[in-house]
Design a protein around this motif. Sequence first.
Motif, PDB file in Angstrom:
ATOM      1  N   LEU A 122      -1.169 -15.561 -10.966  1.00  0.00           N
ATOM      2  CA  LEU A 122      -2.110 -14.759 -10.189  1.00  0.00           C
ATOM      3  C   LEU A 122      -1.328 -13.603  -9.584  1.00  0.00           C
ATOM      4  O   LEU A 122      -0.402 -13.820  -8.796  1.00  0.00           O
ATOM      5  N   GLY A 123      -1.663 -12.385  -9.976  1.00  0.00           N
ATOM      6  CA  GLY A 123      -0.904 -11.223  -9.538  1.00  0.00           C
ATOM      7  C   GLY A 123      -1.710 -10.295  -8.652  1.00  0.00           C
ATOM      8  O   GLY A 123      -2.927 -10.179  -8.789  1.00  0.00           O
ATOM      9  N   LEU A 124      -1.009  -9.623  -7.757  1.00  0.00           N
ATOM     10  CA  LEU A 124      -1.627  -8.653  -6.852  1.00  0.00           C
ATOM     11  C   LEU A 124      -0.730  -7.434  -6.766  1.00  0.00           C
ATOM     12  O   LEU A 124       0.497  -7.547  -6.676  1.00  0.00           O
ATOM     13  N   ALA A 125      -1.336  -6.242  -6.810  1.00  0.00           N
ATOM     14  CA  ALA A 125      -0.580  -4.997  -6.646  1.00  0.00           C
ATOM     15  C   ALA A 125      -1.369  -4.059  -5.751  1.00  0.00           C
ATOM     16  O   ALA A 125      -2.600  -3.961  -5.865  1.00  0.00           O
ATOM     17  N   TYR A 126      -0.667  -3.380  -4.856  1.00  0.00           N
ATOM     18  CA  TYR A 126      -1.319  -2.437  -3.955  1.00  0.00           C
ATOM     19  C   TYR A 126      -0.442  -1.203  -3.835  1.00  0.00           C
ATOM     20  O   TYR A 126       0.740  -1.290  -3.474  1.00  0.00           O
ATOM     21  N   GLU A 127      -1.015  -0.035  -4.172  1.00  0.00           N
ATOM     22  CA  GLU A 127      -0.270   1.216  -4.113  1.00  0.00           C
ATOM     23  C   GLU A 127      -0.203   1.691  -2.662  1.00  0.00           C
ATOM     24  O   GLU A 127      -1.210   2.105  -2.085  1.00  0.00           O
ATOM     25  N   LEU A 128       0.980   1.628  -2.075  1.00  0.00           N
ATOM     26  CA  LEU A 128       1.166   2.058  -0.690  1.00  0.00           C
ATOM     27  C   LEU A 128       1.285   3.569  -0.579  1.00  0.00           C
ATOM     28  O   LEU A 128       1.016   4.147   0.479  1.00  0.00           O
ATOM     29  N   GLY A 129       1.692   4.201  -1.651  1.00  0.00           N
ATOM     30  CA  GLY A 129       1.873   5.651  -1.679  1.00  0.00           C
ATOM     31  C   GLY A 129       2.330   6.051  -3.060  1.00  0.00           C
ATOM     32  O   GLY A 129       2.441   5.223  -3.971  1.00  0.00           O
ATOM     33  N   ALA A 130       2.626   7.320  -3.231  1.00  0.00           N
ATOM     34  CA  ALA A 130       3.070   7.815  -4.533  1.00  0.00           C
ATOM     35  C   ALA A 130       4.382   7.145  -4.931  1.00  0.00           C
ATOM     36  O   ALA A 130       5.407   7.328  -4.269  1.00  0.00           O
ATOM     37  N   GLY A 131       4.361   6.362  -5.989  1.00  0.00           N
ATOM     38  CA  GLY A 131       5.564   5.706  -6.471  1.00  0.00           C
ATOM     39  C   GLY A 131       6.002   4.514  -5.662  1.00  0.00           C
ATOM     40  O   GLY A 131       7.108   4.003  -5.879  1.00  0.00           O
ATOM     41  N   VAL A 132       5.166   4.014  -4.770  1.00  0.00           N
ATOM     42  CA  VAL A 132       5.519   2.857  -3.931  1.00  0.00           C
ATOM     43  C   VAL A 132       4.406   1.819  -4.065  1.00  0.00           C
ATOM     44  O   VAL A 132       3.248   2.097  -3.741  1.00  0.00           O
ATOM     45  N   ALA A 133       4.749   0.617  -4.541  1.00  0.00           N
ATOM     46  CA  ALA A 133       3.752  -0.430  -4.744  1.00  0.00           C
ATOM     47  C   ALA A 133       4.253  -1.754  -4.197  1.00  0.00           C
ATOM     48  O   ALA A 133       5.417  -2.133  -4.410  1.00  0.00           O
ATOM     49  N   TRP A 134       3.385  -2.424  -3.460  1.00  0.00           N
ATOM     50  CA  TRP A 134       3.646  -3.801  -3.033  1.00  0.00           C
ATOM     51  C   TRP A 134       3.016  -4.723  -4.067  1.00  0.00           C
ATOM     52  O   TRP A 134       1.842  -4.595  -4.398  1.00  0.00           O
ATOM     53  N   GLN A 135       3.806  -5.651  -4.614  1.00  0.00           N
ATOM     54  CA  GLN A 135       3.332  -6.547  -5.660  1.00  0.00           C
ATOM     55  C   GLN A 135       3.670  -7.994  -5.306  1.00  0.00           C
ATOM     56  O   GLN A 135       4.727  -8.266  -4.716  1.00  0.00           O
ATOM     57  N   SER A 136       2.786  -8.913  -5.681  1.00  0.00           N
ATOM     58  CA  SER A 136       2.995 -10.333  -5.409  1.00  0.00           C
ATOM     59  C   SER A 136       2.470 -11.157  -6.575  1.00  0.00           C
ATOM     60  O   SER A 136       1.576 -10.734  -7.305  1.00  0.00           O
TER      61      SER A 136
END
Length: 334
Positions: free
Chosen positions: A292-306
């Motif tokens: 089960l994957g999650l990704a959230y774009e915090l900004g340009a070129g920056v992503a929090w993934q779990s």
Amino acid sequence: MKKILVASTALAAVAFAGQAFASEPIKLSVGGFMEQWAGFSDEDGAGIDSEGRPNAFQSDTEVHFDGSTTLDNGIEIGATVQLEGETSDDQIDAQYLYVNGGFGRFEMGKNDSAADAMGIIAPAVGPVGVNDGDMSNWVDVYLIDTVRSSGTQNRVTYYTPILSGFRAGVSFADDSQANDETYNGINGAGDNIASAGLEYLSDFDGWSLGLSATGEESGDGAWYGFGANVGVGNFTVGGSYGHTEDDYGLNEDGQDLDAFDVGVSYAIDAASVSLSYGYEDFGTGDVQAVDLGLAYELGAGVAWQSSVFWFDEKNDTDPDNDGYGAVTGIRLDF
């Protein structure tokens, strides 16, 4: 008359040289990515206790140097060098030049094959994944893989132009022993490696379709696989299948392998989530995994993934093993 011909030839050579240098010189730009992860895992049956687990912190960094120039005839020529960001036996991950034009694209150097580059697998986000991902960095598990290519090797590759969404590619690495390096724990035999791929990618009114058929021959055997993704609105559904013959040159197990994965992802604004399942029969046993994957774009070129994952491996020759884990972190693209 002879002097006139010599003078004309000299003038033509000077004019050609002037045209050749009219294009801009190649200047390399810096790019790449950095991944920093923190995670926890628990597993049974493999003899791994709390002191034997992999490090709770994992990382992967590459620095890419890219540059190109466009000649006066419209042909683009460029170069790529990919440097591992940590000490590695394979410090230069890839290095190749390319020639791109209306005739298609040629690549020469150390790079992935056409089969590896064109293979489509189930949609997945997050840092772990079930198909040729990073699960084995966190637990002692057989790595499911439907696109079992030879990795970066010294080779030549050609891609056709895209025609109505279709594109084909072929690659060849010779038996000069330059391809006799260890890749993913598999020792190559220095055999010729021939790879090929065919893909179809297209967007329609509100939906998209991606199809691939890929394969590779090495030694006395081959692997081949198929993949498909369908996007409708914010959803993407897809999967892939791969078969590896027992005498494929890079098959460390020396037996037939069959693997598949299926998955679905949903994206809205900066967030995306996916659920994927993978399975492989590796001859002496089988393994299945869920992520089960999650990704959230915090900004340009920056992503929090779990990722939250689970696996179950049955083996006739080694202890059975099953377990689970959770991983989270940041990926930077620059």
